[in-house]
Enzyme design. Sequence first.
Site, PDB file in Angstrom:
ATOM      1  N   THR A 196       0.824  -1.219   0.000  1.00 13.90           N
ATOM      2  CA  THR A 196       0.000   0.000   0.000  1.00 13.90           C
ATOM      3  C   THR A 196       0.859   1.271   0.000  1.00 13.90           C
ATOM      4  O   THR A 196       0.457   2.289  -0.553  1.00 13.90           O
ATOM      5  CB  THR A 196      -0.983   0.040   1.182  1.00 13.90           C
ATOM      6  OG1 THR A 196      -0.256   0.022   2.411  1.00 13.90           O
ATOM      7  CG2 THR A 196      -1.939  -1.139   1.143  1.00 13.90           C
ATOM      8  N   VAL A 241      -3.506   5.423   0.263  1.00 15.76           N
ATOM      9  CA  VAL A 241      -4.939   5.106   0.438  1.00 15.76           C
ATOM     10  C   VAL A 241      -5.059   3.605   0.753  1.00 15.76           C
ATOM     11  O   VAL A 241      -5.775   2.859   0.084  1.00 15.76           O
ATOM     12  CB  VAL A 241      -5.775   5.526  -0.787  1.00 15.76           C
ATOM     13  CG1 VAL A 241      -5.905   7.038  -0.843  1.00 15.76           C
ATOM     14  CG2 VAL A 241      -5.182   5.000  -2.101  1.00 15.76           C
ATOM     15  N   HIS A 242      -4.350   3.198   1.838  1.00 18.48           N
ATOM     16  CA  HIS A 242      -4.196   1.774   2.177  1.00 18.48           C
ATOM     17  C   HIS A 242      -5.473   0.948   1.960  1.00 18.48           C
ATOM     18  O   HIS A 242      -5.469  -0.066   1.266  1.00 18.48           O
ATOM     19  CB  HIS A 242      -3.823   1.627   3.662  1.00 18.48           C
ATOM     20  CG  HIS A 242      -2.657   2.425   4.118  1.00 18.48           C
ATOM     21  ND1 HIS A 242      -1.360   2.057   3.868  1.00 18.48           N
ATOM     22  CD2 HIS A 242      -2.583   3.565   4.866  1.00 18.48           C
ATOM     23  CE1 HIS A 242      -0.533   2.921   4.428  1.00 18.48           C
ATOM     24  NE2 HIS A 242      -1.250   3.845   5.035  1.00 18.48           N
ATOM     25  N   ASP A 243      -6.542   1.369   2.667  1.00 22.33           N
ATOM     26  CA  ASP A 243      -7.741   0.526   2.732  1.00 22.33           C
ATOM     27  C   ASP A 243      -8.414   0.381   1.368  1.00 22.33           C
ATOM     28  O   ASP A 243      -9.033  -0.650   1.080  1.00 22.33           O
ATOM     29  CB  ASP A 243      -8.740   1.113   3.739  1.00 22.33           C
ATOM     30  CG  ASP A 243      -8.212   1.055   5.162  1.00 22.33           C
ATOM     31  OD1 ASP A 243      -7.270   0.282   5.428  1.00 22.33           O
ATOM     32  OD2 ASP A 243      -8.744   1.790   6.015  1.00 22.33           O
TER      33      ASP A 243
END
Length: 310
Positions: A196, A241-243
């Site tokens: 990520t 924007v990991h998620d």
Amino acid sequence: MSTPIVIDTDPGVDDAVAIMLALASPEVEVRAITTVFGNVALESTTANAGRILALCDRADVPVAAGAARPLVHPQRERAQQWHGGDGLGGRASALPAPAAEPEARGAVETMAAVLRASAEPVTLVPIGPLTNVALLLAVHPELTSRITRIVWMGGSLGAGNTSGAAEFNAHCDPEAAHRVLTQADVPVTMVPLDLTLRCPAGPAWLDSLAGAGPRCGELAQVIAHYRAAYRARYGMDAVAVHDAVAVLEAVLPGTLRTTAMPIEVACDLGPARGATVAMPLGPGPSVQVALEADTDAVLTEILERLSRLN
Ligand code: BDR
Ligand code: CA
């Protein structure tokens, strides 16, 4: 036919991006949003989930509150420095109020009800600490065959972002992460920091988002505090924007390339607590760890889908 999913979340700025991405994607049907403590306290993450749904005019999606604390030891750190005191970069009260009360039966029983009611197996997409999912697996082992797979944003094979060793979601509840990552009943895809952090959304991406209509404009304002925190901490004008990367994998399975390996989680109370350690020769069941992707294509796909919301 779209894939039924449940998002388990602690909004959270990048959680907001991820939820809106799912709502913008016809390949999936969001059957419920369940909430957990994490970036901020449960009360705020639950209200924030309702606000994001209200912003997107999706009051039809039920919200259910889950765990307010980890399974065993107290949470050591929250993440207000990244997400703001309200979890949405100081913009929570600028979003519309939640249109409905959270489900009275709570997160675990809501997930169980969705699994029982669905004609198709359901994909679970936890993008916060794994407490609710660990509880679901413990309380309802009879429902594991109703889960296609778990796609979790969390963990790291390299450095952490909360301690030198641990990623935030794993660090919040290592015992829960251990429970989920070392079981063999449901396949798990782990989307770690290693990947990520290689998908940073920079100024051009953020400008396009801001100009993509009122809902995306509001999301861009939610991101502003997170963006400033990245600039202050790393000296770069870009945000992870990991998620949303994990949600994209649930929406378009195979977008991320995975490597199978057993993972163990450090659950002692020392400095490595919460580390997710690859055990290539270990006996445990394998987790599919997402380590490779066309990162430009991932960001383009997320932006293009969000832009459809207006
Ligand atoms: C994870 O931690 C949280 O702060 C983010 O929402 C994401 O789920 C990244 O380490
Ligand atoms: Ca999160």
